[in-house]
Motif scaffolding. Structure first.
Motif, PDB file in Angstrom:
ATOM      1  N   THR A  72       0.831  -1.200   0.000  1.00  0.00           N
ATOM      2  CA  THR A  72       0.000   0.000   0.000  1.00  0.00           C
ATOM      3  C   THR A  72       0.867   1.251   0.000  1.00  0.00           C
ATOM      4  OG1 THR A  72      -0.152  -0.003   2.416  1.00  0.00           O
ATOM      5  CG2 THR A  72      -1.869  -1.180   1.204  1.00  0.00           C
ATOM      6  N   ARG A  73       0.328   2.294  -0.568  1.00  0.00           N
ATOM      7  CA  ARG A  73       1.012   3.581  -0.617  1.00  0.00           C
ATOM      8  C   ARG A  73       0.206   4.585   0.198  1.00  0.00           C
ATOM      9  NH1 ARG A  73       0.056   7.990  -3.991  1.00  0.00           N
ATOM     10  NH2 ARG A  73       1.788   9.476  -4.108  1.00  0.00           N
ATOM     11  N   GLY A  74       0.868   5.225   1.150  1.00  0.00           N
ATOM     12  CA  GLY A  74       0.178   6.235   1.957  1.00  0.00           C
ATOM     13  C   GLY A  74      -0.042   5.767   3.375  1.00  0.00           C
ATOM     14  N   GLY A  75      -1.094   5.007   3.610  1.00  0.00           N
ATOM     15  CA  GLY A  75      -1.425   4.600   4.967  1.00  0.00           C
ATOM     16  C   GLY A  75      -0.809   3.273   5.347  1.00  0.00           C
ATOM     17  N   GLY A  76      -0.312   3.199   6.556  1.00  0.00           N
ATOM     18  CA  GLY A  76       0.238   1.942   7.057  1.00  0.00           C
ATOM     19  C   GLY A  76      -0.696   1.279   8.039  1.00  0.00           C
ATOM     20  N   ASP A  77      -1.953   1.769   8.082  1.00  0.00           N
ATOM     21  CA  ASP A  77      -2.917   1.200   9.009  1.00  0.00           C
ATOM     22  C   ASP A  77      -3.333  -0.189   8.557  1.00  0.00           C
ATOM     23  OD1 ASP A  77      -2.834   3.576  10.390  1.00  0.00           O
ATOM     24  OD2 ASP A  77      -4.512   4.438   9.272  1.00  0.00           O
ATOM     25  N   LYS A  78      -3.805  -0.977   9.508  1.00  0.00           N
ATOM     26  CA  LYS A  78      -4.286  -2.316   9.200  1.00  0.00           C
ATOM     27  C   LYS A  78      -5.505  -2.233   8.289  1.00  0.00           C
ATOM     28  CE  LYS A  78      -5.682  -6.595  11.518  1.00  0.00           C
ATOM     29  NZ  LYS A  78      -5.947  -7.231  12.814  1.00  0.00           N
ATOM     30  N   LEU A 126       8.269  -0.280   3.885  1.00  0.00           N
ATOM     31  CA  LEU A 126       9.171  -0.711   2.823  1.00  0.00           C
ATOM     32  C   LEU A 126      10.088   0.413   2.376  1.00  0.00           C
ATOM     33  CD1 LEU A 126       6.868  -2.866   0.504  1.00  0.00           C
ATOM     34  CD2 LEU A 126       8.648  -3.689   2.053  1.00  0.00           C
ATOM     35  N   LEU A 127       9.504   1.542   2.019  1.00  0.00           N
ATOM     36  CA  LEU A 127      10.315   2.663   1.541  1.00  0.00           C
ATOM     37  C   LEU A 127       9.514   3.947   1.611  1.00  0.00           C
ATOM     38  CD1 LEU A 127       9.444   3.711  -1.606  1.00  0.00           C
ATOM     39  CD2 LEU A 127      10.315   1.458  -2.157  1.00  0.00           C
ATOM     40  N   GLU A 128      10.230   5.055   1.533  1.00  0.00           N
ATOM     41  CA  GLU A 128       9.611   6.367   1.420  1.00  0.00           C
ATOM     42  C   GLU A 128      10.055   6.981   0.105  1.00  0.00           C
ATOM     43  OE1 GLU A 128       8.971  10.471   4.014  1.00  0.00           O
ATOM     44  OE2 GLU A 128      10.642   9.132   4.503  1.00  0.00           O
ATOM     45  N   VAL A 188      15.565  16.411  -4.178  1.00  0.00           N
ATOM     46  CA  VAL A 188      14.342  15.626  -4.010  1.00  0.00           C
ATOM     47  C   VAL A 188      13.445  16.250  -2.942  1.00  0.00           C
ATOM     48  CG1 VAL A 188      15.517  13.485  -4.668  1.00  0.00           C
ATOM     49  CG2 VAL A 188      15.324  14.110  -2.244  1.00  0.00           C
ATOM     50  N   VAL A 189      12.169  15.894  -3.029  1.00  0.00           N
ATOM     51  CA  VAL A 189      11.221  16.158  -1.945  1.00  0.00           C
ATOM     52  C   VAL A 189      10.623  14.815  -1.545  1.00  0.00           C
ATOM     53  CG1 VAL A 189      10.677  18.531  -2.581  1.00  0.00           C
ATOM     54  CG2 VAL A 189       9.380  16.653  -3.604  1.00  0.00           C
ATOM     55  N   LYS A 190      10.286  14.685  -0.292  1.00  0.00           N
ATOM     56  CA  LYS A 190       9.744  13.416   0.181  1.00  0.00           C
ATOM     57  C   LYS A 190       8.284  13.254  -0.230  1.00  0.00           C
ATOM     58  CE  LYS A 190      12.809  12.603   4.117  1.00  0.00           C
ATOM     59  NZ  LYS A 190      12.897  12.313   5.564  1.00  0.00           N
ATOM     60  N   GLY A 191       7.963  12.009  -0.579  1.00  0.00           N
ATOM     61  CA  GLY A 191       6.600  11.688  -0.955  1.00  0.00           C
ATOM     62  C   GLY A 191       5.954  10.750   0.046  1.00  0.00           C
ATOM     63  N   GLU A 192       5.124   9.872  -0.446  1.00  0.00           N
ATOM     64  CA  GLU A 192       4.408   8.938   0.416  1.00  0.00           C
ATOM     65  C   GLU A 192       5.294   7.751   0.806  1.00  0.00           C
ATOM     66  OE1 GLU A 192       1.603   9.437   1.716  1.00  0.00           O
ATOM     67  OE2 GLU A 192       0.330  10.642   0.404  1.00  0.00           O
ATOM     68  N   LYS A 193       4.837   7.026   1.809  1.00  0.00           N
ATOM     69  CA  LYS A 193       5.521   5.802   2.235  1.00  0.00           C
ATOM     70  C   LYS A 193       4.772   4.580   1.697  1.00  0.00           C
ATOM     71  CE  LYS A 193       7.302   7.875   6.502  1.00  0.00           C
ATOM     72  NZ  LYS A 193       7.286   7.830   7.984  1.00  0.00           N
TER      73      LYS A 193
END
Length: 296
Positions: free
Chosen positions: A147-153, A164-166, A264-269
């Motif tokens: 998933t991209r964005g939320g790490g919620d269950k 995994l990565l940002e 660079v600018v940081k994006g989603e995780k």
């Protein structure tokens, strides 16, 4: 609507064999039962359908028009079932790990690397499914959700997620575009169209601000609904786009470059979320490989 449990499967199988045989006796021999058993199954099927499937003339039988329609469809269905069973039997020595991932991640990060994993793990096949932005993850059909964005269950069938990565966002363009005109400083990119995608708004604005260009006015340009679609325009040399540098340059034939990889600018995780159906042995092996690919 009929339900599977209501279908007279034994009778349908007996009829399908009888329909392609010279006689009920020949069908009985193929099925390893008596002539009477086949005849009984056919009568049961006709009673259930409310239609005759055979006409009887002495000891011989012939298909009725309804019987011909049913026989043709059953024949194709049983061939499909047989092919599916043969496929599964051939793969007895190979396990399957079903992975669902965002489309851009799957196409530009996973797929170019997947053959390396399968070569090193011949006993494990990875089946990739893609998910568009905004779609609900299909928990019940997969072993691992990326998933991209939320790490919620997600849902009640997924386990704890791991990072995994940002994303580190930077302009990406084709090698042909770079060779067409020298790009030495960020301002040089403005000579080409700035491509955007609706699913990733604000990327160009954030990067241009980071590069010291706060007052650039966006006018026209190519705008696509999804990042992976926009990337096709980038590969064709129509302009540049701000995208995760972790995905590029990717395959050599894509001929993609990041002219300012350190700006660079940081994006989603991105998170890995196993589901309750995942086999820990295969899941752990794939996740270890995935982390190694990300680190490299």
């Amino acid at each position: 609507m009929l339900k599977e449990r209501e279908l007279p499967l034994s009778a349908l199988r007996a009829f399908a064999v009888a329909a392609r045989s010279d006689s009920l006796s020949a069908a009985a021999e193929e099925l390893g039962v008596t002539h009477g058993a086949v005849s009984k199954q056919v009568r049961l099927l006709e009673d259930w359908l409310g239609q005759q499937v055979f006409t009887r003339e002495g000891r011989s039988v012939a298909l009725t028009p309804y019987g011909s329609v049913l026989a043709e469809q059953l024949s194709q269905s049983f061939r499909n079932i047989e092919a599916a069973c043969q496929y599964v039997r051939r793969r007895r020595s190979k396990a399957v790990l079903a992975v669902e991932a965002p489309s851009t991640f799957a196409m530009y990060f996973l797929m170019p690397r997947l053959k390396r994993f399968e070569k090193a793990n011949p006993d494990l096949a990875v089946w990739i499914s893609t998910r568009m932005t905004g779609q609900t993850p299909d928990v019940s059909s997969h072993d691992l959700l990326i998933t991209r964005g939320g790490g919620d269950k997600i849902g009640g069938h997924s386990k704890a997620s791991t990072l995994l990565l940002e994303e580190h966002l930077t302009p990406v363009c084709s090698l042909d575009l770079v060779q067409e005109r020298t790009i030495e400083k960020p301002e040089d990119l403005l000579a080409f169209p700035l491509i955007t995608s609706a699913t990733r708004p604000g990327h160009w604005e954030a990067w241009l601000k980071k590069a010291g260009m706060r007052d650039h006015l966006f006018e026209g340009g190519h705008r696509f609904d999804h990042m992976f679609v926009a990337m096709h325009a980038v590969r064709e040399g129509f302009g540049s786009i701000v995208a995760p540098k972790e995905f590029f340059p990717g395959k050599p034939e894509w001929r993609l470059v990041c002219p300012f990889p350190e700006l660079v600018v940081k994006g989603e995780k991105y998170f890995a979320q196993p589901t309750s159906r995942a086999d820990p042995r295969y899941l752990g092996r794939f996740l270890d490989w995935l982390r190694d690919e990300i680190r490299s």
